[in-house]
Design a protein around this motif. Sequence first.
Motif, short mmCIF file in Angstrom:
data_model
loop_
_atom_site.label_atom_id
_atom_site.label_comp_id
_atom_site.label_asym_id
_atom_site.label_seq_id
_atom_site.Cartn_x
_atom_site.Cartn_y
_atom_site.Cartn_z
N GLU A 126 0.89 -1.67 0.34
CA GLU A 126 0.40 0.14 0.11
C GLU A 126 0.82 1.34 0.27
OE1 GLU A 126 -3.59 0.27 2.89
OE2 GLU A 126 -3.17 2.78 2.49
N MET A 127 1.41 1.40 0.66
CA MET A 127 2.75 1.92 0.92
C MET A 127 3.36 2.80 -0.43
SD MET A 127 2.38 3.99 4.22
CE MET A 127 3.88 5.27 3.68
N ALA A 128 4.39 1.83 -1.09
CA ALA A 128 4.62 2.09 -2.44
C ALA A 128 3.99 2.53 -3.38
CB ALA A 128 4.92 0.43 -2.72
N SER A 129 3.10 1.82 -2.93
CA SER A 129 1.70 2.72 -4.86
C SER A 129 1.42 3.72 -4.54
CB SER A 129 0.58 1.43 -4.61
OG SER A 129 -0.41 1.84 -4.75
N LEU A 130 1.16 4.01 -2.92
CA LEU A 130 1.21 5.50 -2.52
C LEU A 130 1.85 6.65 -2.95
CD1 LEU A 130 -0.97 7.99 -1.60
CD2 LEU A 130 -0.18 7.26 1.26
N PHE A 131 2.95 5.65 -3.18
CA PHE A 131 4.12 6.62 -2.75
C PHE A 131 3.87 6.66 -4.95
CE2 PHE A 131 7.02 8.48 0.70
CZ PHE A 131 6.19 8.28 1.28
N GLU A 132 4.46 5.39 -5.05
CA GLU A 132 4.81 5.42 -6.71
C GLU A 132 3.49 6.62 -7.61
OE1 GLU A 132 7.41 5.08 -8.44
OE2 GLU A 132 5.79 4.64 -10.26
N HIS A 133 2.43 6.26 -6.62
CA HIS A 133 1.24 6.72 -8.29
C HIS A 133 0.68 8.01 -7.35
CE1 HIS A 133 0.24 2.49 -7.95
NE2 HIS A 133 0.77 2.58 -9.39
N TYR A 134 0.70 8.28 -6.20
CA TYR A 134 0.29 9.81 -6.01
C TYR A 134 1.62 11.18 -5.38
CZ TYR A 134 -4.40 7.78 -6.29
OH TYR A 134 -5.11 7.13 -7.08
N LEU A 135 2.76 10.05 -5.01
CA LEU A 135 3.67 10.91 -4.11
C LEU A 135 5.34 11.43 -4.26
CD1 LEU A 135 2.64 9.67 -0.42
CD2 LEU A 135 1.31 11.82 -1.68
N LYS A 136 5.37 11.32 -5.46
CA LYS A 136 6.69 11.55 -6.40
C LYS A 136 6.18 12.72 -7.25
CE LYS A 136 6.88 8.34 -10.50
NZ LYS A 136 7.28 7.28 -10.66
#
Length: 224
Positions: free
Chosen positions: A214-224
């Motif tokens: 979940e955290m990897a996806s959050l960062f990859e898709h929204y927080l970079k």
Amino acid sequence: MASMASTFSKLSHHLPHSSTSISPPKTPSLYGHSPKTTLSFSASIQSYATITFCKRNEKISPLVVSAGVRHLTGSLTRTEGLRFAVVVARFNEVVTKLLLDGALDTFKKYSVREEDIDVVWVPGSFEVPLVAERLGKLGKYHAVLCIGAVIRGDTSHYDAVANSAASGVLTAGLNSGVPCIFGVLTCDDLDQALNRAGGKSGNKGSEAALTAIEMASLFEHYLK
Ligand SMILES: Nc1c(NC[C@H](O)[C@H](O)[C@H](O)CO)[nH]c(=O)[nH]c1=O
Ligand SMILES: CC(=O)[C@@H](O)COP(=O)(O)O
């Protein structure tokens, strides 16, 4: 899209004037988390605007100013291309191997490819944070999953190792900017640990792997 619009427009008759929210299609729920509402819009917004907000896959900056509130959540299903490192402590290996098995099973279940996972072994939980931070800083991984088992003995050594592991993993994440997930058990005895490593209290390694996704996806898709 037409049917979505008509559904929302029908619903809007029942909505109050204040801001309200609609649940998205269900995604697999995380342990202890219920599927979260990720779309919100005001009842006063007409259907056309609603359709615009529902195009979730479009690459829109999360900072775009809009009339709707955006709720950003990592996805458990968009795992393609995500890479993970797992740092595992050998101390209490009878437990940590089971936690690792649980984590690897979960990665597989959520379609993370084996070649996108590296497992790094270290002597004990005290050594986990340093390696986690180094792995995070390599820039190769979307998340680093930390696994260990600290089991209470006769002295205060337990507190030193458990506290260092917890604050160290937090620091590793903060310093590297890569999510470092805390999958280190801190238990009073071996039974308690085994119960949490695939026994009657589930497998915390598996739960930590879900958090990592979940955290990897959050960062990859929204927080970079
Ligand atoms: N007692 C436990 C340890 N102790 C070892 C330390 O983690 C460390 O390897 C040593 O102090 C050298 O720096 N490690 C665990 O993972 N679990 C324990 O219960
Ligand atoms: C982490 C611990 O507490 C353990 O391995 C050390 O045991 P002890 O406190 O009996 O030296």
